[in-house]
Design a protein around this motif. Sequence first.
Motif, PDB file in Angstrom:
ATOM      1  N   GLY A   1      -9.701 -12.644  -4.251  1.00  0.00           N
ATOM      2  CA  GLY A   1     -10.084 -13.644  -3.259  1.00  0.00           C
ATOM      3  C   GLY A   1     -11.372 -13.322  -2.544  1.00  0.00           C
ATOM      4  N   GLY A   2     -11.660 -12.033  -2.345  1.00  0.00           N
ATOM      5  CA  GLY A   2     -12.906 -11.637  -1.706  1.00  0.00           C
ATOM      6  C   GLY A   2     -12.971 -11.869  -0.216  1.00  0.00           C
ATOM      7  N   ASP A   3     -11.885 -12.328   0.398  1.00  0.00           N
ATOM      8  CA  ASP A   3     -11.835 -12.565   1.842  1.00  0.00           C
ATOM      9  C   ASP A   3     -11.210 -11.341   2.509  1.00  0.00           C
ATOM     10  OD1 ASP A   3     -11.375 -13.304   4.441  1.00  0.00           O
ATOM     11  OD2 ASP A   3     -10.457 -15.243   3.959  1.00  0.00           O
ATOM     12  N   ALA A   4     -12.053 -10.540   3.162  1.00  0.00           N
ATOM     13  CA  ALA A   4     -11.559  -9.279   3.737  1.00  0.00           C
ATOM     14  C   ALA A   4     -10.469  -9.509   4.772  1.00  0.00           C
ATOM     15  CB  ALA A   4     -12.728  -8.505   4.349  1.00  0.00           C
TER      16      ALA A   4
ATOM     17  N   PRO B   1      -0.959 -12.726  -7.002  1.00  0.00           N
ATOM     18  CA  PRO B   1      -1.346 -11.376  -7.433  1.00  0.00           C
ATOM     19  C   PRO B   1      -0.151 -10.523  -7.842  1.00  0.00           C
ATOM     20  CG  PRO B   1      -1.476 -11.568  -5.041  1.00  0.00           C
ATOM     21  CD  PRO B   1      -1.234 -12.954  -5.570  1.00  0.00           C
ATOM     22  N   VAL B   2      -0.320  -9.776  -8.904  1.00  0.00           N
ATOM     23  CA  VAL B   2       0.678  -8.796  -9.326  1.00  0.00           C
ATOM     24  C   VAL B   2       0.125  -7.431  -8.907  1.00  0.00           C
ATOM     25  CG1 VAL B   2       1.993  -7.852 -11.257  1.00  0.00           C
ATOM     26  CG2 VAL B   2       1.275 -10.262 -11.294  1.00  0.00           C
ATOM     27  N   ASN B   3       0.596  -6.931  -7.774  1.00  0.00           N
ATOM     28  CA  ASN B   3      -0.035  -5.766  -7.147  1.00  0.00           C
ATOM     29  C   ASN B   3      -0.002  -4.527  -8.026  1.00  0.00           C
ATOM     30  OD1 ASN B   3      -0.614  -7.241  -4.797  1.00  0.00           O
ATOM     31  ND2 ASN B   3       1.443  -6.895  -4.020  1.00  0.00           N
TER      32      ASN B   3
ATOM     33  N   LEU C   1      -4.890  -5.315  -1.610  1.00  0.00           N
ATOM     34  CA  LEU C   1      -6.093  -4.535  -1.338  1.00  0.00           C
ATOM     35  C   LEU C   1      -5.809  -3.039  -1.417  1.00  0.00           C
ATOM     36  CD1 LEU C   1      -9.044  -4.397  -0.580  1.00  0.00           C
ATOM     37  CD2 LEU C   1      -8.400  -4.620   1.835  1.00  0.00           C
ATOM     38  N   ALA C   2      -4.635  -2.629  -0.938  1.00  0.00           N
ATOM     39  CA  ALA C   2      -4.267  -1.210  -1.037  1.00  0.00           C
ATOM     40  C   ALA C   2      -4.140  -0.788  -2.500  1.00  0.00           C
ATOM     41  CB  ALA C   2      -2.952  -0.957  -0.294  1.00  0.00           C
ATOM     42  N   ALA C   3      -3.579  -1.672  -3.338  1.00  0.00           N
ATOM     43  CA  ALA C   3      -3.440  -1.354  -4.766  1.00  0.00           C
ATOM     44  C   ALA C   3      -4.802  -1.206  -5.426  1.00  0.00           C
ATOM     45  CB  ALA C   3      -2.623  -2.443  -5.460  1.00  0.00           C
ATOM     46  N   ILE C   4      -5.728  -2.120  -5.119  1.00  0.00           N
ATOM     47  CA  ILE C   4      -7.081  -2.048  -5.678  1.00  0.00           C
ATOM     48  C   ILE C   4      -7.771  -0.770  -5.214  1.00  0.00           C
ATOM     49  CG2 ILE C   4      -9.361  -3.144  -5.661  1.00  0.00           C
ATOM     50  CD1 ILE C   4      -7.857  -5.844  -5.302  1.00  0.00           C
TER      51      ILE C   4
ATOM     52  N   LEU D   1     -15.246  -3.716  -6.711  1.00  0.00           N
ATOM     53  CA  LEU D   1     -15.777  -4.966  -6.196  1.00  0.00           C
ATOM     54  C   LEU D   1     -15.371  -6.151  -7.068  1.00  0.00           C
ATOM     55  CD1 LEU D   1     -17.447  -5.870  -3.812  1.00  0.00           C
ATOM     56  CD2 LEU D   1     -19.484  -5.733  -5.243  1.00  0.00           C
ATOM     57  N   VAL D   2     -15.309  -5.947  -8.371  1.00  0.00           N
ATOM     58  CA  VAL D   2     -14.857  -7.009  -9.272  1.00  0.00           C
ATOM     59  C   VAL D   2     -13.456  -7.461  -8.893  1.00  0.00           C
ATOM     60  CG1 VAL D   2     -14.101  -7.487 -11.629  1.00  0.00           C
ATOM     61  CG2 VAL D   2     -16.328  -6.429 -11.234  1.00  0.00           C
ATOM     62  N   PHE D   3     -12.545  -6.527  -8.727  1.00  0.00           N
ATOM     63  CA  PHE D   3     -11.156  -6.899  -8.452  1.00  0.00           C
ATOM     64  C   PHE D   3     -10.941  -7.302  -6.990  1.00  0.00           C
ATOM     65  CE2 PHE D   3     -10.849  -4.730 -12.470  1.00  0.00           C
ATOM     66  CZ  PHE D   3      -9.978  -5.570 -13.161  1.00  0.00           C
ATOM     67  N   PHE D   4     -11.786  -6.812  -6.097  1.00  0.00           N
ATOM     68  CA  PHE D   4     -11.787  -7.298  -4.715  1.00  0.00           C
ATOM     69  C   PHE D   4     -12.065  -8.799  -4.714  1.00  0.00           C
ATOM     70  CE2 PHE D   4     -13.957  -8.286  -0.746  1.00  0.00           C
ATOM     71  CZ  PHE D   4     -13.212  -7.613   0.219  1.00  0.00           C
ATOM     72  N   ASN D   5     -13.052  -9.221  -5.515  1.00  0.00           N
ATOM     73  CA  ASN D   5     -13.395 -10.647  -5.579  1.00  0.00           C
ATOM     74  C   ASN D   5     -12.360 -11.452  -6.356  1.00  0.00           C
ATOM     75  OD1 ASN D   5     -15.840 -10.697  -4.069  1.00  0.00           O
ATOM     76  ND2 ASN D   5     -16.866  -9.646  -5.737  1.00  0.00           N
TER      77      ASN D   5
END
Length: 469
Positions: A393-396, A363-365, A407-410, A386-390
């Motif tokens: 990887g989508g693994d919380a 990932p390029v944060n 996740l913070a960047a998203i 939600l698109v970029f969360f998945n």
Amino acid sequence: MASQVTSEGDAASMVDAVAHGLDGARLPLLAGLPFAGMLLSIALFPICASRFWHHHYGKISAFWALAFLVPLVATAGWHTGIETVSHALFAEYVPFIVLLTALYVVAGGIGVRGNLHGTPALNTVMLAIGTALASIMGTTGAAMLMIRPVLRANDHRRHRVHVVVFFIFLVANAGGALTPLGDPPLFLGFLNGVTFGWTAVHLALPLLAVTIVLLAIFYALDTWFYRSREEERTAFLDPTPDTHAVRLEGKRNIPLLVLISGAVLMSGIWRPGIVFNILGTGVELQNLVRDGVLIVITVLSLAMTPRRVREHNAFDWAPIEEVAKLFAAIFLTISPVIAILRAGEQGGLASVIHLVNDAQGEPVNIMFFWVTGLLSSFLDNAPTYLVFFNIAGGDAQHLMTEGARTLAAISAGAVFMGANTYIGNAPNFMIKSIAQSRGVRMPGFFGYMMWSGAILLPVFVLMSVVFFR
């Protein structure tokens, strides 16, 4: 665009939402033209034909909705068309407008009697309070509660546009970064396994930095306007002079605001597993209960609030009517764009997806922050998140630990950059409408983007380098 807890509330449906009935891998980018037409109409008509727009914006919205639906039904059939409309209506639009109406009515029943004087210091304090409240009651709730006192405090001043613009930046967007109640994208993360307090820990410093910088810029700008000769000459024209001490009216609506937040939180925690199929769209029991509670709260507020309080607030239905008509078309025409994004590398926007990972697939944060944010400025920020969360990887559990910066960047991109346009987050357009109804000459769609581009983008560049590089 999703609302304060809007797409939030409907988050359970959005978690598996794929713009029902639409196969994003097979959709051409041309399918997004009605959505682009809707955005351009919002941007250009108020500038080029304001009188026509004021009287016919509902018809223009219907035109773009039909410009999407007619070709869809002609090429994909009635079944796909009905599923798409059903999903946009029952899974997104109804929860959005029910929540927004409840917040608009309840907050419109809380009034400040007496007169605050909108000095730079007081304005800065009110913006700071609204920003703090946004993570507690959501950006929509805080915005609807605070906008009228802010406008009333500044109704004697000639220069007020900047006050409303910074209010949108801070109260309607950035302030919601600390909890899942704050903004719809974070609520979706909560439903997908991100713990309630994770965002408070990981977005606290970015929010603090953005808030301090924006409040400092606002104070300097407001002070410059306040000390100008033009402002001094109009200071005595206060239309709401002091008649008695400042006090709060309509206090019985405050518990109703708490109940709204509770109803939304309940819909994310209580999961009975009961789903009703409405024309191909699964609507979960907790969401129906939440929307029913919100409707009851709205009726209670209308019945319980003394008429004089709403009259004092100059409460009317025009702003919510405008938002209801425009966003009905937006939620429908945005469907193919979201579907194409969800198709990932198989969709027509695969090049956008490739931007967020390097050649090794890491990932390029900083790109997650900017791509999520810029798309959230024009699309519904909840499904964009939600698109970029998945995509990440989508693994919380992984994203909260090893992938925490991603996740913070998203999360930051989806929340903060909703302020880039009027449609980036639900309360933005509502605030614009309320301010205009109070005589503030708000900038048009592109005029507002000039404000956000000049002020927010440099702040976001600094933020991305400091926190997400």
